[in-house]
Design a protein around this motif. Structure first.
Motif, PDB file in Angstrom:
ATOM      1  N   ARG A  20      -1.971  -3.281   3.126  1.00  0.00           N
ATOM      2  CA  ARG A  20      -2.792  -2.313   2.905  1.00  0.00           C
ATOM      3  C   ARG A  20      -1.936  -0.861   2.462  1.00  0.00           C
ATOM      4  O   ARG A  20      -1.939  -0.382   1.374  1.00  0.00           O
ATOM      5  CB  ARG A  20      -3.915  -1.586   3.605  1.00  0.00           C
ATOM      6  CG  ARG A  20      -5.171  -2.616   3.607  1.00  0.00           C
ATOM      7  CD  ARG A  20      -6.094  -2.533   4.980  1.00  0.00           C
ATOM      8  NE  ARG A  20      -6.350  -1.072   5.414  1.00  0.00           N
ATOM      9  CZ  ARG A  20      -7.428  -0.579   4.913  1.00  0.00           C
ATOM     10  NH1 ARG A  20      -8.343  -1.150   4.223  1.00  0.00           N
ATOM     11  NH2 ARG A  20      -7.607   0.703   5.132  1.00  0.00           N
ATOM     12  N   MET A  21      -1.060  -0.489   3.234  1.00  0.00           N
ATOM     13  CA  MET A  21      -0.100   0.263   3.006  1.00  0.00           C
ATOM     14  C   MET A  21       0.758   0.107   1.873  1.00  0.00           C
ATOM     15  O   MET A  21       0.949   0.856   0.866  1.00  0.00           O
ATOM     16  CB  MET A  21       0.843   0.622   4.225  1.00  0.00           C
ATOM     17  CG  MET A  21       0.134   1.070   5.562  1.00  0.00           C
ATOM     18  SD  MET A  21       1.177   0.846   6.901  1.00  0.00           S
ATOM     19  CE  MET A  21       2.473   2.132   6.694  1.00  0.00           C
ATOM     20  N   VAL A  22       1.502  -0.987   1.510  1.00  0.00           N
ATOM     21  CA  VAL A  22       2.049  -1.386   0.381  1.00  0.00           C
ATOM     22  C   VAL A  22       1.374  -1.428  -0.735  1.00  0.00           C
ATOM     23  O   VAL A  22       1.834  -0.753  -1.686  1.00  0.00           O
ATOM     24  CB  VAL A  22       2.746  -2.997   0.900  1.00  0.00           C
ATOM     25  CG1 VAL A  22       3.398  -3.344  -0.660  1.00  0.00           C
ATOM     26  CG2 VAL A  22       3.708  -3.235   1.779  1.00  0.00           C
ATOM     27  N   LEU A  23       0.103  -1.769  -0.884  1.00  0.00           N
ATOM     28  CA  LEU A  23      -0.682  -1.847  -2.023  1.00  0.00           C
ATOM     29  C   LEU A  23      -0.991  -0.471  -2.343  1.00  0.00           C
ATOM     30  O   LEU A  23      -0.655   0.291  -3.318  1.00  0.00           O
ATOM     31  CB  LEU A  23      -1.910  -2.581  -1.853  1.00  0.00           C
ATOM     32  CG  LEU A  23      -2.800  -2.830  -3.091  1.00  0.00           C
ATOM     33  CD1 LEU A  23      -2.424  -3.367  -3.779  1.00  0.00           C
ATOM     34  CD2 LEU A  23      -4.415  -3.176  -2.626  1.00  0.00           C
ATOM     35  N   ASP A  24      -1.255   0.509  -1.219  1.00  0.00           N
ATOM     36  CA  ASP A  24      -1.609   2.023  -1.454  1.00  0.00           C
ATOM     37  C   ASP A  24      -0.285   2.594  -1.842  1.00  0.00           C
ATOM     38  O   ASP A  24      -0.563   3.473  -3.001  1.00  0.00           O
ATOM     39  CB  ASP A  24      -2.219   2.487  -0.400  1.00  0.00           C
ATOM     40  CG  ASP A  24      -2.359   3.930  -0.629  1.00  0.00           C
ATOM     41  OD1 ASP A  24      -3.701   4.147  -1.162  1.00  0.00           O
ATOM     42  OD2 ASP A  24      -1.955   5.082  -0.071  1.00  0.00           O
ATOM     43  N   SER A  25       0.803   2.328  -1.562  1.00  0.00           N
ATOM     44  CA  SER A  25       2.096   3.087  -1.830  1.00  0.00           C
ATOM     45  C   SER A  25       2.427   2.736  -3.156  1.00  0.00           C
ATOM     46  O   SER A  25       2.930   3.501  -3.919  1.00  0.00           O
ATOM     47  CB  SER A  25       3.121   2.727  -0.840  1.00  0.00           C
ATOM     48  OG  SER A  25       4.170   3.473  -1.008  1.00  0.00           O
ATOM     49  N   ILE A  26       2.203   1.471  -3.613  1.00  0.00           N
ATOM     50  CA  ILE A  26       2.638   1.138  -5.084  1.00  0.00           C
ATOM     51  C   ILE A  26       1.651   1.741  -5.970  1.00  0.00           C
ATOM     52  O   ILE A  26       2.363   2.472  -7.047  1.00  0.00           O
ATOM     53  CB  ILE A  26       2.584  -0.499  -5.155  1.00  0.00           C
ATOM     54  CG1 ILE A  26       3.598  -1.079  -4.403  1.00  0.00           C
ATOM     55  CG2 ILE A  26       2.655  -0.668  -6.679  1.00  0.00           C
ATOM     56  CD1 ILE A  26       3.390  -2.758  -4.440  1.00  0.00           C
ATOM     57  N   GLY A  27       0.391   2.031  -5.610  1.00  0.00           N
ATOM     58  CA  GLY A  27      -0.643   2.406  -6.531  1.00  0.00           C
ATOM     59  C   GLY A  27      -0.249   3.896  -6.668  1.00  0.00           C
ATOM     60  O   GLY A  27      -0.186   4.518  -7.920  1.00  0.00           O
ATOM     61  N   VAL A  28      -0.049   4.904  -5.753  1.00  0.00           N
ATOM     62  CA  VAL A  28       0.204   6.072  -5.872  1.00  0.00           C
ATOM     63  C   VAL A  28       1.571   6.412  -6.506  1.00  0.00           C
ATOM     64  O   VAL A  28       1.997   7.324  -7.132  1.00  0.00           O
ATOM     65  CB  VAL A  28       0.107   6.921  -4.597  1.00  0.00           C
ATOM     66  CG1 VAL A  28      -1.046   6.713  -3.804  1.00  0.00           C
ATOM     67  CG2 VAL A  28       1.469   6.191  -3.450  1.00  0.00           C
ATOM     68  N   GLY A  29       2.535   5.269  -6.158  1.00  0.00           N
ATOM     69  CA  GLY A  29       3.784   5.431  -6.947  1.00  0.00           C
ATOM     70  C   GLY A  29       3.510   5.270  -8.511  1.00  0.00           C
ATOM     71  O   GLY A  29       4.159   5.904  -9.499  1.00  0.00           O
TER      72      GLY A  29
END
Length: 493
Positions: free
Chosen positions: A61-70
């Motif tokens: 979930r952290m990886v997905l969210d971080s890619i999205g905000v990036g």
């Protein structure tokens, strides 16, 4: 007399008939018994099987969210500025991909830098307790290293997640050994310290460094760490995350080449500051070897905080409290600033997020007053709330002039204990109140998978076609089952 005086001046080890080397051995722990060595050993030796289903789920979930905000962060002026700087100042090195730029590649360290800047450019990235932004410091570096590796030698998805989790774990462990670190920071931005070391740890593992090299990577990273809080709420704050990612990667690469640093960087050495240079009350604690008793990651015990809108985490308490008052106003009639006589906010005392009249989007993202008034008018705070047009609204400016702040003693500047409270006095004398103890997205009240994916689709959809957005969701969800991470990299390209 002289002989007696000389005898009293002799060192204790000589008086007792001990050899100097023997006494030094008593005073100094063996290299393999130091706190720093225990961290090096952990980074090198922890295995994928130590990642529980809970840790895997949360970290994906952290990886997905971080890619999205990036990805949405790649649309900002700050990101464009640093990308142009890297392209103009450094020779082309087409290795690692850049968020939101399909045809652009940079050297691994520069890609880690610009992608880290993108991740924090809107202050939309995840936050933990003690307070830091863990994913943005680690994920860009791990992605850049993955791009750097030969096509036939890409790490497995599970190895990718292990390196990522090592980087998160190191950050959390170091911050838990200081009471000062538990509060909203005053002196320096935590990701610039623990984030750099977390990036170094993740990259050291990815590079298969041995115990000693992993320790040196942490020590080198410590010499590349730190940024003052005065640059919060400015265009320079996103550089903090970019540099944490980039410099952690550089520390690991230098360690892989044989560069050495203090073997006691995480230990207590009388008269010499190591990690205590950043946290004066830091109490060194070894990290247990995973070979002996297994290892329970901190992410198992505490979930991550995910933001619903792009602003400092403290803003989410006042926004939710103000949104509840907005709903009360809707029930009694039209929401209008003309009906509001006074607004009282009861929030923690923290100077850098007490900004009565923010003049830029970055200041607005760090303003209790702005976020409370925006939610009071609109019922929510969103990405568009920080646009120039939204910030210049007459109704919003009128409300800002009526805000007063109190700092109750029972409301500490601590993301685990604070609350947000608003009291709105209407022109007729009626008083409306709202309070938020735990906002939706906090680790005690985490976003559902549906909410997290909705956020990701909105963010990633700002720069990617819908089919790539959906493909990324699927790839990240199945990451631990993939033989290599090529699919993730290809969709980011």
């Amino acid at each position: 007399m002289m002989s007696t005086l000389k005898n009293t001046m002799r060192p204790v080890w000589a008086v007792r008939g001990l050899h100097r080397s023997a006494v030094e051995a008593l005073e100094r722990p063996a290299p393999e018994d130091t706190v720093t060595a225990s961290y090096g050993r952990f980074i090198s030796k922890v295995k994928p099987q130590h990642l529980s289903p809970v840790v895997l789920h949360r970290s994906k979930r952290m990886v997905l969210d971080s890619i999205g905000v990036g990805l949405i962060g790649s649309t900002t002026d700050v990101f464009q500025l640093v990308l142009q700087h890297c392209q103009h100042m450094y020779a082309p090195d087409p290795i690692s991909s850049v968020y939101g730029r399909g045809g652009t590649r940079l050297s691994p360290t520069l890609a880690a830098f610009v992608n880290g800047v993108a991740t924090h450019s809107m202050d939309f990235d995840d936050t933990w307790h003690p307070a830091t932004h863990p994913s943005g410091a680690v994920l860009p570096a791990v992605l850049a290293l993955s791009d750097m590796m030969p096509v036939n030698s890409k790490p497995s998805g599970l190895d990718f997640l292990l390196a990522f989790n090592i980087g998160i774990e190191i950050q959390g462990r170091l911050m838990r050994f200081s009471d000062e670190a538990h509060n909203i920071p005053k002196r320096f931005h935590p990701p610039t310290v623990v984030g750099t070391m977390g990036s170094a740890a993740a990259c050291a593992r990815f590079l298969s460094l041995d115990d000693s090299q992993c320790g040196h990577a942490l020590a080198i990273a410590a010499s590349l760490s730190g940024a003052p809080m005065a640059n919060a709420a400015t265009q320079s704050k996103p550089l903090h995350i970019g540099n944490a990612s980039r410099l952690g990667l550089e520390a690991a690469l230098l360690a892989s080449q044989g560069l050495e640093a203090s073997p006691l960087i995480l230990d207590a050495v009388a008269g010499v500051a190591g990690f205590s240079a950043f946290y004066e009350d830091y109490v060194p604690q070894r990290i247990a070897s995973p070979e002996a008793d297994g290892h329970v990651f901190l992410l198992e015990e505490q979930d991550m905080g995910f933001k619903r809108f792009p602003a400092h985490l403290g803003m989410h308490w006042v926004a939710d409290a103000a949104a509840s008052v907005h709903n009360l106003l809707v029930r009694v009639g039209t929401v209008s600033q003309a009906k509001v006589q006074e607004i009282l906010l009861r929030v923690p005392k923290s100077k850098y997020i007490n900004r009565p009249f923010p003049e830029s989007e970055h200041e607005a993202r760090h303003s209790f007053q702005f976020n409370a008034c925006s939610a009071l008018l609109d019922g929510e705070v969103a990405v568009q709330s920080f646009s120039p047009a939204a910030m210049r609204r007459p109704d919003l400016l009128a409300l800002l002039s009526r805000v007063h702040i109190e700092h109750p003693k029972d409301n500490p500047a601590n993301f685990n204990s604070m609350y947000g409270e608003i009291q709105v006095t209407l022109v007729g004398g009626e008083v409306l109140r709202g309070r938020c103890n735990t906002f939706y997205g906090h680790w005690r009240n985490p976003l559902t998978n549906d909410s997290l994916r909705k956020k990701f689709r909105s963010n990633a959809g700002a720069v990617l076609p819908s089919e790539k957005v959906e493909a990324l969701i699927d790839v990240v969800e199945e990451m631990d089952k993939r033989e290599d991470c090529s699919a993730l990299l290809s969709h980011l390209h």
